[in-house]
Write an enzyme that holds these catalytic residues in place. Structure first.
Site, PDB file in Angstrom:
ATOM      1  N   HIS A 194     -51.848  61.457 -23.230  1.00 37.70           N
ATOM      2  CA  HIS A 194     -51.868  62.006 -24.589  1.00 37.70           C
ATOM      3  C   HIS A 194     -53.017  62.977 -24.824  1.00 37.70           C
ATOM      4  CE1 HIS A 194     -49.681  58.166 -24.769  1.00 37.70           C
ATOM      5  NE2 HIS A 194     -48.884  58.836 -25.554  1.00 37.70           N
ATOM      6  N   HIS A 253     -40.078  38.450 -23.131  1.00 40.29           N
ATOM      7  CA  HIS A 253     -38.823  37.887 -22.624  1.00 40.29           C
ATOM      8  C   HIS A 253     -37.676  38.882 -22.676  1.00 40.29           C
ATOM      9  CE1 HIS A 253     -40.460  33.932 -21.922  1.00 40.29           C
ATOM     10  NE2 HIS A 253     -41.213  34.170 -22.983  1.00 40.29           N
ATOM     11  N   ARG A 306     -45.666  66.433 -38.998  1.00 42.02           N
ATOM     12  CA  ARG A 306     -44.649  66.352 -37.960  1.00 42.02           C
ATOM     13  C   ARG A 306     -43.323  65.822 -38.511  1.00 42.02           C
ATOM     14  NH1 ARG A 306     -43.231  66.519 -32.763  1.00 42.02           N
ATOM     15  NH2 ARG A 306     -41.800  64.849 -32.191  1.00 42.02           N
ATOM     16  N   GLU A 341     -46.862  51.732 -20.770  1.00 43.18           N
ATOM     17  CA  GLU A 341     -48.128  52.369 -21.090  1.00 43.18           C
ATOM     18  C   GLU A 341     -49.220  51.311 -20.949  1.00 43.18           C
ATOM     19  OE1 GLU A 341     -47.988  54.922 -24.546  1.00 43.18           O
ATOM     20  OE2 GLU A 341     -49.903  54.109 -25.179  1.00 43.18           O
TER      21      GLU A 341
END
Ligand code: GLN
Ligand code: ZN
Length: 765
Positions: free
Chosen positions: A703, A661, A523, A674
């Site tokens: 996915h 934070h 990729r 996610e």
């Protein structure tokens, strides 16, 4: 004589040849012999490029069919049992580890893959078991490729990942407890054997990468260098230790372990200030390899700047003790600028890709050896290119600079606090309990790609393309009506890529046609390039969102990519600080957000999936500074709206514990993250920190093609409700749905909506 060195060359070839060959092999279209031959062809071509350019030290074993760390896993016979037991041939076992294998009765998932330092390259994480042993693979790849080069007439320096980094970058196999670094004494003898084999093959020197030296290291890892390198020093070849992507000043105490070794390489693009300190730490005969040509970015080297660094090092050490090198492997830059036929001429001369950088290294070494006059023509041309860039209208936009100079911290703040905002949003948007939504994209079908291609090639008109996109939006809205979602999206059919799409609509960006960079395995990505001050000539997303809103029964969510993600997934400028670029992007996006609101879009999501990966590698001041500008640029981009407009943001990961934070500081009304593949316990941080705003932890994994059963989603939601207040919880998938098909999306979202309704009923009572 000052030598030149390259730390590694991109593997893909001019036209992503390696990608094509590996994918053809995976699809059974070519044989394993064909693939191996293609690998060889590419290696030989790449060595030739470097030799022809006049590089003195050319790397070998930098080639890989998938990932260099994975190569080492096999090299040291550290293949986990679940792959080794399949008795596949070497290359298929290798690809099974890389990407899993599901055929002929074999069903193994891939090994874990993670980001390589702060780059967009991903490596396979070695995984060690309690009974871990190591041995040198037969026909060891570094030796084989060294000999292959030698036979073809190329003297090379093999590149190996060092033992400390190999272990420190790995992890403990699930269900085991061994500390990877404790395996050092088992591993080092195998390295010694490898170095001896290389020496016997004729390799007089090796490059051993120990990039973990740029991290903050635990004491046991620091302590590992000395025993490891005392042993390796006796093996035969001269050793150059390479570090990159940061400075090593905080770990200089470990560098004494290397003082008997031949050379140390440091990244002087990222951290030029470490030069003086590192020079002082060198052993009396040791060479310093100066990483002055940027292996991470595409800008032409500024020769005058590099020569200053080189001069400083040469006067401290003498010319015989310096080497001129790329800052890191060139893996992270595209192959050659020569492939770019469409770049504006002015801009073209500002860039250097791998082939051009190799030449730069050689020119600098010649200048250092024989004096600048020996390469005067090159130096003059380089100076002219630098000047053209510095003075270009493209680079400098006085209006952008002026506007940025007037930004004050009050622009980062929403008008009111969350309580007030939420009260208004609730009535304005009339949202139910457990509102359902998606992350933005819907399936990018073959048809969408075909039409986009036609439009890019000029085969259909803009009106025809727009009409097509409207039809796609119509369909997305119709589906959402049928599904009964609460906050709609238009589906992003018009977007090729979440960064490129915006880059193409902003002033200050340029695009390439062939500048691919390996991201993982086969990729590749083609990042747009930020060349100058950024501004927004016209609205970028209003047309599609407004149209979608006009045909929707429910609130439409506008969809933008945040300033930090736009920056991180581009090649940034190296002439102004990244914070400046992020703020310029933020101002452009702020205008877009306000324009969306003016056009009736009252929910706006600004995605920042890359926020976390920009985090500097070491904790401390640098990290704080990053978080400060990253958070403020997000706030600057979103704070221009009324209280009644709801700002969402999205992140594609769940490991936000150490990062909580920063995420909280974004002050987004709703966060989607996610979560479906992680323990819901991770959400505990939201209670612990008394997080006041709303959250949509993904309830299913997008996915895979698997359709999540309704019961499973319900189960997930009840787990979440142990950690989140009901009025705080949104119901959405993990991420965008662009890689899925409609046949997968529709049932999955039906289950999602039903699950939300179930809890809505339950909590009403
Ligand atoms: N809005 C984008 C999408 O849905 C988000 C993609 C991402 O988070 N990487 O595709
Ligand atoms: Zn995502």
């Amino acid at each position: 004589m000052v030598q030149s060195a390259v730390l590694g060359f991109p593997r893909m070839g001019v036209l992503r040849d390696l990608k094509k060959a590996t994918e053809a092999y995976w699809a059974d279209k070519i044989s394993q012999e064909d693939l191996i031959a293609e690998g060889k062809r590419l290696r030989l071509a790449h060595w030739k490029i470097q030799k022809d350019a006049g590089v003195d030290i050319i790397p070998s074993n930098d080639f890989s069919f998938y990932d260099q760390v994975l190569d080492h896993i096999q090299l040291f016979s550290a293949t986990p049992e679940r792959y080794a037991s399949q008795k596949l041939n070497i290359l298929d076992e290798y690809f099974a580890m890389a990407r899993g294998r599901q055929r002929a009765g074999v069903d193994v998932p891939s090994m874990e893959m993670v980001k390589w330092f702060d780059s967009n390259y991903h490596y396979t994480k070695p995984s060690f078991s309690d009974s871990q042993t190591f041995s040198l693979a037969k026909d060891a790849k570094p030796v084989r490729e060294f000999l292959e080069a030698k036979e073809a007439g190329f003297a090379t320096r093999p590149v190996i990942l060092g033992p400390v980094s190999f272990l420190a970058l790995g992890k403990t196999e699930r269900g085991h407890s061994v500390e990877p670094i404790s395996l050092l004494s088992k591993l080092v003898p195998v390295y010694v054997e490898l170095l001896k084999a290389l020496k016997a093959a004729g390799a007089d020197s090796v490059q051993i990468d120990e990039p973990v030296l740029v991290f903050d290291l635990k004491p046991e890892i620091k302590a590992a260098f000395k025993p490891a390198y005392e042993a390796l020093a006796t093996a035969g070849p001269e050793i150059t230790i390479a570090t990159y992507f940061g400075d090593i000043v905080h770990n200089l105490d470990t560098v004494s372990a290397f003082s008997g070794l031949h050379a140390l390489h440091v990244d002087l693009v990222r951290n030029p200030e470490q030069l003086e300190t590192v020079i002082k730490a060198l052993g009396p005969k040791q060479t310093l390899s100066l990483g002055v040509v940027d292996g991470r970015n595409i800008w032409k080297n500024d020769f005058s700047k590099s020569l200053k660094i080189i001069d400083a090092a040469a006067s401290a050490l003498g010319k015989d003790r310096i080497v001129i090198a790329t800052s890191s492997s060139l893996l992270h830059v595209p192959h050659t600028l020569a492939s770019e036929k469409k770049l504006p001429e002015e801009v073209y001369q500002w860039f250097s890709f791998a082939v051009e950088k190799v030449r730069e290294v050689a020119i600098l070494a010649k200048a250092a050896t024989e004096g600048p006059a020996s390469v005067q023509a090159e130096l003059d041309a380089n100076a002219a290119a630098q000047k053209s860039r510095a003075e270009s209208k493209r680079t400098n936009n006085p209006q952008v600079k002026e506007r940025l100079s007037k930004v004050t911290p009050d622009l980062y703040k929403r008008k009111s606090g969350f309580e007030t905002r939420y009260a208004q949003q609730k009535t304005h948007l009339s949202l139910p309990l457990f509102p359902t939504t998606t992350i933005g994209s819907f399936p990018q079908t073959q048809e969408i790609r075909v039409q986009r291609n036609k439009f890019t090639k000029g085969e259909i008109t803009e009106e025809q393309y727009d009409a097509f996109i409207r039809k796609e939006i119509d369909y997305a809205i119709q589906v959402q009506d049928e599904l009964g979602l609460d906050v709609y999206v238009h589906g992003e059919p018009e977007r090729n890529d979440m960064v490129q799409y915006f880059g193409e609509r902003l002033e200050g960006y340029v695009f390439t046609t062939h500048a691919w960079v390996q991201s993982y395995g086969s990729r590749c990505v083609r990042p747009p390039i930020i060349v100058g001050d950024i501004s927004r000539p016209a609205p970028m997303t209003v047309k599609e969102s407004k149209y979608a809103a006009s045909i929707s029964k429910k609130p439409m969510k506008g969809m933008l990519t945040g300033p930090v993600t736009c920056l991180r997934w581009s090649f940034p400028r190296d002439d102004v600080h990244q914070s400046v670029q992020a703020f310029q992007l933020a101002l452009a996006l702020r205008d877009e957000v306000v324009d969306l609101e003016k056009n009736g879009i009252y929910v706006i999501q600004v995605d920042e999936p890359a926020l976390r990966e920009g985090l500097p590698l070491r904790s401390g001041k640098e990290r704080e500074a990053y978080l400060d500008w990253a958070v403020n640029s997000f706030k600057l981009s979103t704070a221009g709206v009324e209280d009644s407009t709801q700002i969402h943001s999205h992140f594609c990961y769940s490991e936000f514990q150490d990062f909580f934070h920063a995420i909280a500081a974004l002050d987004a009304d709703v966060l989607s993250i996610e979560n479906s593949r992680s323990d819901a316990k991770l959400l505990k941080v939201f209670i612990d920190e008394a997080y006041p705003r709303h959250i949509g932890p993904g309830v299913y994994d997008i996915h895979t093609s698997r359709i999540p059963p309704e019961e499973e989603i319900k189960q997930r939601i009840s787990e979440m409700l142990q950690y989140l207040r009901p009025e705080q919880l949104w119901i959405n998938p993990d991420c965008g749905l662009k890689t899925r098909t409609w046949e997968q999306v529709k049932p999955a979202l039906t289950h999602l909506v039903n699950a939300a309704k179930h809890f809505r009923e339950q909590y009403k009572a």
